[in-house]
Write an enzyme that holds these catalytic residues in place. Structure first.
Site, PDB file in Angstrom:
ATOM      1  N   ARG A 127      -0.074   2.526  12.817  1.00 11.57           N
ATOM      2  CA  ARG A 127      -0.660   1.245  12.400  1.00 11.57           C
ATOM      3  C   ARG A 127      -0.689   1.017  10.891  1.00 11.57           C
ATOM      4  NH1 ARG A 127      -6.432   1.782  11.444  1.00 11.57           N
ATOM      5  NH2 ARG A 127      -6.810   4.006  11.340  1.00 11.57           N
ATOM      6  N   HIS A 128      -0.051   1.885  10.128  1.00 15.45           N
ATOM      7  CA  HIS A 128      -0.006   1.689   8.676  1.00 15.45           C
ATOM      8  C   HIS A 128       1.421   1.430   8.206  1.00 15.45           C
ATOM      9  CE1 HIS A 128      -3.943   3.741   8.882  1.00 15.45           C
ATOM     10  NE2 HIS A 128      -4.224   2.970   7.846  1.00 15.45           N
TER      11      HIS A 128
ATOM     12  N   SER B 201     -10.978  -6.704   7.745  1.00 10.58           N
ATOM     13  CA  SER B 201     -12.136  -6.280   6.969  1.00 10.58           C
ATOM     14  C   SER B 201     -12.627  -7.492   6.213  1.00 10.58           C
ATOM     15  CB  SER B 201     -11.752  -5.244   5.915  1.00 10.58           C
ATOM     16  OG  SER B 201     -11.694  -3.984   6.475  1.00 10.58           O
TER      17      SER B 201
ATOM     18  N   GLU C 202       0.884   3.999   1.149  1.00 12.09           N
ATOM     19  CA  GLU C 202       0.294   4.879   2.165  1.00 12.09           C
ATOM     20  C   GLU C 202       1.055   6.195   2.228  1.00 12.09           C
ATOM     21  OE1 GLU C 202      -2.304   4.258   4.007  1.00 12.09           O
ATOM     22  OE2 GLU C 202      -2.575   2.081   3.877  1.00 12.09           O
TER      23      GLU C 202
ATOM     24  N   ARG D  34       0.861  -1.197   0.000  1.00  9.16           N
ATOM     25  CA  ARG D  34       0.000   0.000   0.000  1.00  9.16           C
ATOM     26  C   ARG D  34       0.886   1.232   0.000  1.00  9.16           C
ATOM     27  NH1 ARG D  34      -5.358  -1.742   2.614  1.00  9.16           N
ATOM     28  NH2 ARG D  34      -5.431  -3.783   1.631  1.00  9.16           N
TER      29      ARG D  34
ATOM     30  N   GLU E  23      -8.847  -1.696  14.237  1.00  6.44           N
ATOM     31  CA  GLU E  23      -9.225  -2.684  13.207  1.00  6.44           C
ATOM     32  C   GLU E  23      -8.095  -3.672  12.913  1.00  6.44           C
ATOM     33  OE1 GLU E  23     -10.286  -0.953   9.317  1.00  6.44           O
ATOM     34  OE2 GLU E  23      -9.281  -2.720   8.494  1.00  6.44           O
TER      35      GLU E  23
ATOM     36  N   ARG F  87      -0.729  -6.225  12.542  1.00 11.27           N
ATOM     37  CA  ARG F  87      -1.718  -5.614  13.440  1.00 11.27           C
ATOM     38  C   ARG F  87      -2.237  -6.619  14.460  1.00 11.27           C
ATOM     39  NH1 ARG F  87      -5.762  -1.461  10.342  1.00 11.27           N
ATOM     40  NH2 ARG F  87      -4.108  -0.251   9.346  1.00 11.27           N
TER      41      ARG F  87
HETATM   42  P1  ATP Z   1      -7.455  -0.133   5.461  1.00 11.80           P
HETATM   43  O1  ATP Z   1      -8.835   0.415   5.283  1.00 11.80           O
HETATM   44  O2  ATP Z   1      -6.534   0.246   4.385  1.00 11.80           O
HETATM   45  O3  ATP Z   1      -7.482  -1.491   5.900  1.00 11.80           O
HETATM   46  P2  ATP Z   1      -7.543   0.936   7.914  1.00 11.80           P
HETATM   47  O4  ATP Z   1      -8.922   0.463   7.879  1.00 11.80           O
HETATM   48  O5  ATP Z   1      -6.789   0.723   9.120  1.00 11.80           O
HETATM   49  O6  ATP Z   1      -6.766   0.494   6.690  1.00 11.80           O
HETATM   50  P3  ATP Z   1      -8.313   3.234   6.669  1.00 11.80           P
HETATM   51  O7  ATP Z   1      -9.480   2.522   6.130  1.00 11.80           O
HETATM   52  O8  ATP Z   1      -7.329   3.862   5.752  1.00 11.80           O
HETATM   53  O9  ATP Z   1      -7.470   2.439   7.705  1.00 11.80           O
HETATM   54  O10 ATP Z   1      -8.860   4.243   7.662  1.00 11.80           O
HETATM   55  C1  ATP Z   1      -9.704   3.842   8.712  1.00 11.80           C
HETATM   56  C2  ATP Z   1      -9.867   5.052   9.562  1.00 11.80           C
HETATM   57  O11 ATP Z   1      -8.607   5.370  10.116  1.00 11.80           O
HETATM   58  C3  ATP Z   1     -10.295   6.217   8.744  1.00 11.80           C
HETATM   59  O12 ATP Z   1     -11.663   6.423   8.882  1.00 11.80           O
HETATM   60  C4  ATP Z   1      -9.498   7.370   9.257  1.00 11.80           C
HETATM   61  O13 ATP Z   1     -10.270   8.163  10.116  1.00 11.80           O
HETATM   62  C5  ATP Z   1      -8.418   6.754  10.093  1.00 11.80           C
HETATM   63  N1  ATP Z   1      -7.120   7.060   9.537  1.00 11.80           N
HETATM   64  C6  ATP Z   1      -6.544   6.558   8.439  1.00 11.80           C
HETATM   65  N2  ATP Z   1      -5.336   7.070   8.220  1.00 11.80           N
HETATM   66  C7  ATP Z   1      -5.144   7.949   9.213  1.00 11.80           C
HETATM   67  C8  ATP Z   1      -4.114   8.831   9.564  1.00 11.80           C
HETATM   68  N3  ATP Z   1      -3.003   8.942   8.848  1.00 11.80           N
HETATM   69  N4  ATP Z   1      -4.247   9.566  10.661  1.00 11.80           N
HETATM   70  C9  ATP Z   1      -5.343   9.476  11.401  1.00 11.80           C
HETATM   71  N5  ATP Z   1      -6.366   8.679  11.138  1.00 11.80           N
HETATM   72  C10 ATP Z   1      -6.280   7.941  10.055  1.00 11.80           C
HETATM   73  P1  AMO Z   2      -8.414  -3.856   4.128  1.00  6.00           P
HETATM   74  O1  AMO Z   2      -7.947  -2.824   3.174  1.00  6.00           O
HETATM   75  O2  AMO Z   2      -9.266  -3.371   5.265  1.00  6.00           O
HETATM   76  O3  AMO Z   2      -9.259  -4.952   3.375  1.00  6.00           O
HETATM   77  O4  AMO Z   2      -7.172  -4.645   4.690  1.00  6.00           O
HETATM   78  C1  AMO Z   2      -7.333  -5.800   5.482  1.00  6.00           C
HETATM   79  C2  AMO Z   2      -6.500  -5.698   6.744  1.00  6.00           C
HETATM   80  O5  AMO Z   2      -5.151  -5.456   6.439  1.00  6.00           O
HETATM   81  C3  AMO Z   2      -4.554  -4.648   7.436  1.00  6.00           C
HETATM   82  N1  AMO Z   2      -4.031  -3.433   6.842  1.00  6.00           N
HETATM   83  C4  AMO Z   2      -2.825  -2.908   7.094  1.00  6.00           C
HETATM   84  N2  AMO Z   2      -1.837  -3.290   7.920  1.00  6.00           N
HETATM   85  C5  AMO Z   2      -0.716  -2.557   7.942  1.00  6.00           C
HETATM   86  N3  AMO Z   2      -0.519  -1.468   7.178  1.00  6.00           N
HETATM   87  C6  AMO Z   2      -1.468  -1.050   6.322  1.00  6.00           C
HETATM   88  N4  AMO Z   2      -1.231  -0.006   5.555  1.00  6.00           N
HETATM   89  C7  AMO Z   2      -2.696  -1.765   6.260  1.00  6.00           C
HETATM   90  N5  AMO Z   2      -3.819  -1.635   5.547  1.00  6.00           N
HETATM   91  C8  AMO Z   2      -4.601  -2.652   5.907  1.00  6.00           C
HETATM   92  C9  AMO Z   2      -5.614  -4.352   8.446  1.00  6.00           C
HETATM   93  C10 AMO Z   2      -6.873  -4.534   7.671  1.00  6.00           C
HETATM   94  O6  AMO Z   2      -7.951  -4.874   8.495  1.00  6.00           O
HETATM   95  N6  AMO Z   2      -9.573  -6.964   0.378  1.00  6.00           N
HETATM   96  C11 AMO Z   2      -9.963  -6.533   1.712  1.00  6.00           C
HETATM   97  C12 AMO Z   2     -10.148  -7.705   2.635  1.00  6.00           C
HETATM   98  C13 AMO Z   2     -11.334  -8.559   2.300  1.00  6.00           C
HETATM   99  O7  AMO Z   2     -12.458  -8.024   2.215  1.00  6.00           O
HETATM  100  O8  AMO Z   2     -11.151  -9.770   2.143  1.00  6.00           O
HETATM  101  C14 AMO Z   2      -8.894  -5.612   2.240  1.00  6.00           C
HETATM  102  O9  AMO Z   2      -7.790  -5.544   1.764  1.00  6.00           O
HETATM  103  O10 AMO Z   2      -5.496  -5.311   9.483  1.00  6.00           O
END
Ligand code: ATP
Ligand code: AMO
Length: 466
Positions: free
Chosen positions: A246-247, A392, A240, A238, A389, A440
């Protein structure tokens, strides 16, 4: 003596037994010319070895040699286990070794960029040491990551990555026992798989391509190919822009996809059984490692229920509303409201691990199936540990015409995913799945505050080395 004993296995039961160990000289200390102490560490466990000059057994030169070993040198030690009358401070093992032979297998350079002892202390121990006027270097995150090989040697890190290994192990064992097939999807792909712009673009022999931001499309295609139930443990990329706790730009995805007979709750059943099995196993079989992590980064064991709580998104919104947090009932939860809901759920239901399901459709990816009874919502879920989280998941749209409509509505260039869309034209079973982030899961199970602690060599927007 040919049999090796592991430092972690040195207990009172071995009193007066001869042992042979190999480890690193963590610290050395001379007491006069006739005695030296060497603390030897192996896989995060430490034991004090006592080298005493004795006629015909240990010479004074040997004592001097032991006292002068550079820290982190690798040593073989032969000796007898003894139990001192007072409790031993500063080592994990409560016995000592009275050394008869000592060999240096490999010498480390005399000064190292990280002192493992300093890097192993908890915040509280650092403060106490500083108050006591001790000389100590606080090792910050960047220094740890720059010299990761040395940082790995702390007991906490030895624990973290052994726990991580067990998370993958249980994930695989559990799913194999439930008739899932392990697959390996391509990481070089033609178009974005999740929508959005967070992809690493690259040139693939003249063709535009990117690194997979999820195995999403291919794991669904495996279901269209009749594998029934599949899983994958693999890298996810990603691009990012955010530098958060957490990313990461590269993490390890634990992905699942499966046919469903009637309802998306079948996918949540798998999440429930899989993760409860995993947590039980970690608590039972990894207690040594959990303790090692907790000594440096104190945390409370995760509170979870034998049957995982399932909360509807609407109920979550209601709970937040009652607590004075106003949020859009058809919008996503932000980090803060996710945390708050985690607290409220803990107070009301006594668990820090739960599933939130029936998210608003508008905040989910294009491939998510809307709810049959109310298309403003979707057959989807997120899973949380300690208010953050980890997963997903959702039922997917398996009707190609509708999938095209949803992709277009989400602004996706359908031509980049045409082979994926076509897969559903040949007849596709109803299906769903989920993705968890390995780093995570470990971070939150162990109550750690930063995902870089649970990634071997983390990649974030500012770091691509070592
Ligand atoms: P992903 O969806 O890629 O799995 P994730 O669910 O942990 O990762 P996002 O969906 O990108 O994260 O974001 C979830 C929530 O986290 C968003 O609604 C946003 O409010 C918050 N968030 C994401 N990135 C940031 C950031 N850099 N700083 C603060 N909050 C963030
Ligand atoms: P999503 O984008 O929510 O869903 O990612 C799934 C899980 O991956 C982890 N995750 C991360 N961990 C570390 N760094 C990141 N940048 C990051 N982004 C996501 C989280 C998150 O819950 N295709 C869907 C999944 C599905 O529906 O099967 C997906 O990628 O733990």
């Amino acid at each position: 003596l040919k049999a090796w004993t592991q430092v972690g296995d040195l207990t009172h039961e071995l009193k007066e037994k001869e042992v042979l160990i190999r480890g690193r000289a963590q610290t050395t200390r001379a007491v006069g010319k006739n005695m030296a102490f060497v603390v030897v560490r192996e896989k995060g466990f430490t034991v004090q070895c006592v080298v005493t000059a004795r006629p015909d057994v240990v010479s004074k030169q040997m004592v001097k040699f032991a006292a002068g070993l550079s820290r982190e040198s690798i040593v073989d030690i032969h000796g007898v286990v003894s139990v001192p009358s007072i409790a031993i401070k500063g080592t994990t093992q409560q016995v000592e070794i009275q050394v008869s032979k000592l060999y240096c297998v490999d010498k480390a350079m005399p000064t190292l960029p990280i002192n493992i002892e300093d890097a192993s202390r908890s915040e509280k121990e650092i403060e106490e040491a500083l108050e006591a006027g001790e000389q100590l270097v606080r090792v910050n995150q960047d220094t740890r990551l720059n010299y990761r090989v040395l940082d790995f040697r702390t007991s906490a890190n030895q624990g973290i990555f052994r726990i991580q290994c067990q998370v993958c192990n249980i994930f695989r064992q559990f799913l194999l026992s439930e008739d899932f097939v392990e697959i390996h999807t391509p990481k070089l792909i033609a178009g974005s798989s999740e929508g959005g712009s967070a992809v690493f673009k690259l040139d693939y022999k003249g063709q535009a391509a990117c690194l997979a931001q999820s195995p999403q499309l291919h794991k669904q295609m495996a279901i269209c190919g009749d594998f029934g139930r599949v899983f994958e443990i693999g890298p996810v990329f990603r691009a990012e822009d955010s530098y958060t706790h957490r990313h990461l730009c590269e993490f390890t995805g634990l992905d699942v996809e499966m046919e469903i007979k009637q309802h998306y709750t079948e996918v949540m059943d798998i999440v429930d059984h899989l993760f409860v099995t995993m947590f039980d196993h970690l608590n039972k079989k990894c207690s040594k490692y959990l303790e090692a992590v907790g000594r440096q980064y104190p945390f409370e064991p995760l509170k979870y229920l034998p049957k995982t709580l399932r909360l509807r998104f609407e109920e979550g919104v209601q709970m937040l509303k009652e607590a004075g947090v106003e949020i859009d009932p058809y919008g996503d939860l932000n980090t803060e409201s996710e945390r708050k809901l985690g607290q409220l759920v803990l107070e009301k239901y006594g668990t820090e691990f739960y599933i939130l399901h029936r998210y608003p459709l508008a905040v989910r990816p294009f491939y998510t199936m809307p709810c049959y009874d109310d298309p403003k919502y979707s057959n989807s879920f997120d899973v949380f540990i300690r208010g953050e989280e980890i997963i997903s998941g959702a039922q997917r749209v398996h009707v190609p015409e509708f999938l095209v409509e949803r992709a277009q509505a989400c602004g996706i260039d359908v031509s980049t995913i045409s082979t994926y869309i076509d897969s559903f034209r040949y007849g596709a079973p109803p299906h769903g799945g989920f993705g968890a982030g390995l780093e995570r899961v470990v971070m939150l199970f162990c109550g750690l505050n930063n995902i870089r602690k649970t990634s071997l060599f983390p990649r974030d927007p500012l770091r691509i080395a070592p």
